[in-house]
Design a protein around this motif. Structure first.
Motif, short mmCIF file in Angstrom:
data_model
loop_
_atom_site.label_atom_id
_atom_site.label_comp_id
_atom_site.label_asym_id
_atom_site.label_seq_id
_atom_site.Cartn_x
_atom_site.Cartn_y
_atom_site.Cartn_z
N UNK A 156 1.24 -1.08 0.17
CA UNK A 156 0.22 -0.04 -0.07
C UNK A 156 1.09 1.44 0.39
N UNK A 157 2.04 1.70 0.52
CA UNK A 157 3.40 1.79 0.28
C UNK A 157 4.75 1.74 0.74
N UNK A 212 -1.84 8.83 0.71
CA UNK A 212 -2.16 7.88 0.52
C UNK A 212 -3.90 7.99 0.33
N UNK A 213 -4.66 9.30 0.36
CA UNK A 213 -5.89 9.73 -0.26
C UNK A 213 -6.16 9.38 -1.85
N UNK A 214 -7.23 9.39 -1.39
CA UNK A 214 -7.22 9.52 -3.35
C UNK A 214 -7.37 7.70 -3.80
N UNK A 248 -2.77 7.28 -8.35
CA UNK A 248 -2.18 7.06 -9.76
C UNK A 248 -0.83 9.07 -9.89
N UNK A 249 -2.18 10.10 -9.55
CA UNK A 249 -0.86 11.42 -9.78
C UNK A 249 0.06 11.56 -9.50
N UNK A 295 -4.62 16.72 -6.30
CA UNK A 295 -3.21 15.97 -6.09
C UNK A 295 -1.85 16.06 -6.08
N UNK A 296 -1.90 16.93 -7.22
CA UNK A 296 -0.59 17.44 -8.02
C UNK A 296 0.34 18.32 -6.86
#
Length: 348
Positions: A156-157, A212-214, A248-249, A295-296
């Protein structure tokens, strides 16, 4: 039945007998053309076989230096890259080195990969092609139910520690490297450098959670220009050690903010972000422009942390001058995007 072969630990273990066993064809001679060691061990080998294999192949194995080997054992990223090639290499919809063999055993790992130079590939990837290929990769695994099934092993990370970067030790390690960087570089960098560094170092775990959000998908995790190649104009990706299931960003911001010269990024980032969203749309995925922009801004900080941490350890992970250049570009991106303002807002 192919006998179980011990995973090579040093280049001396890359013998004709080993290649014959794992590649399923007779190899009568192996010549190590070149080898070096950094974050992993690397060796280019020339083979004499029955003609069913290329003349040269590229092998990745444990680092030759004891300290580097201990670092890889701690992070687990060498094993994870081998597992990626072994389990997912044939599934991803992007160009990557062909994998002839990959296996793991505890902390030991080995990959036998295509020699990209021999295949005529170059290392002058185009940003538009890179962003487009990242969109194809992300679309294939966008919010995939497989992450709860056969791909549950995908971290996850990615990051420090074998817990997928989620352990308290991982957060502590991430903050530790930024403290080192502040001591080394803050006096000669713009004020935003110290501001973002101190904010990250004091609230590391919370910021890691924000990243981790999104929407989750399979990401490369480390698509800086040094990990890219071009095959007839199409961007390809190697060094998959930092892949994970993440927004993905993260890949997009990571590439644009540290791999493009600042003036080029400023002139093209809007168009490239739009191209990313439009490519996702061809796969039926809608990414809201405002959400993508936020996000960017958020992941420019991830890019900054990655290369500032790399610069802090000198040439241990990559040549220090390259890491410092990327750190400087990412610092300008953080300032341009007012990423500190966004972080303060989200953390509040």
């Amino acid at each position: 039945m192919v006998p179980l072969m011990r995973i090579p630990i040093d280049v001396e273990d890359l013998t004709p007998e080993w290649f014959s066993a794992v590649l399923g064809t007779e190899v009568t001679s192996v010549d190590v053309v070149e080898s070096h060691s950094g974050t992993t061990g690397r060796a280019k080998v020339q083979l004499v076989s029955d003609g069913s294999l290329p003349d040269t192949l590229f092998c990745k194995l444990a680092p030759f230096d004891t300290k580097q080997r201990a670092f890889l054992n701690f992070t687990g990223i060498g094993v994870m890259e081998a597992r990626f090639y072994e389990s997912l290499g044939d599934e991803v919809p992007v160009r990557l080195p062909r994998c002839w063999h990959a296996s793991t055993d505890g902390d030991a790992y080995v990959m036998v990969l295509e020699d990209l130079n021999a295949s005529g590939c170059t290392y002058d990837s185009d940003p538009r092609s890179t962003i487009e290929e990242l969109a194809h990769l992300h679309a294939e695994f966008w919010e995939s139910p497989r992450f709860a099934d056969d791909l549950s092993w995908v971290p996850e990370r990615a990051g420090f520690g074998k817990g997928g970067g989620k352990s308290p030790d991982a957060a502590a390690a991430a903050g530790h490297f930024i403290h080192i960087a502040l001591d080394q570089f803050a006096h000669e960098m713009p004020p935003v450098f110290r501001a973002v560094g101190e904010l990250y170092a004091t609230r590391t775990a919370e910021i890691l959670d924000l990243w981790d959000e999104g929407e989750r998908t399979l990401i490369h995790g480390d698509p800086h220009r040094g990990n890219l190649f071009s095959d007839n104009g199409r961007t390809g990706f190697y060094d998959w050690a930092m892949f994970s299931r993440s927004p993905g960003m993260r890949d997009v911001a990571y590439h644009l903010t540290n791999s493009l010269p600042t003036d080029e990024r400023r002139a093209s980032e809007g168009q490239l972000l739009s191209h990313y969203r439009h490519t996702l749309a061809t796969h039926g995925i809608t990414l809201d422009p405002a959400h993508a922009a936020q996000q960017y801004r958020l992941f420019t900080v991830f890019s900054w942390v990655s290369f500032t941490s790399t610069a802090a350890v000198g040439s241990r992970w990559q040549p220090s001058e390259k890491a410092i250049e990327a750190m400087e570009r990412a610092t300008r991106a953080v300032e341009d995007c007012d990423s500190i303002g966004l972080l303060q807002e989200l953390l509040a």
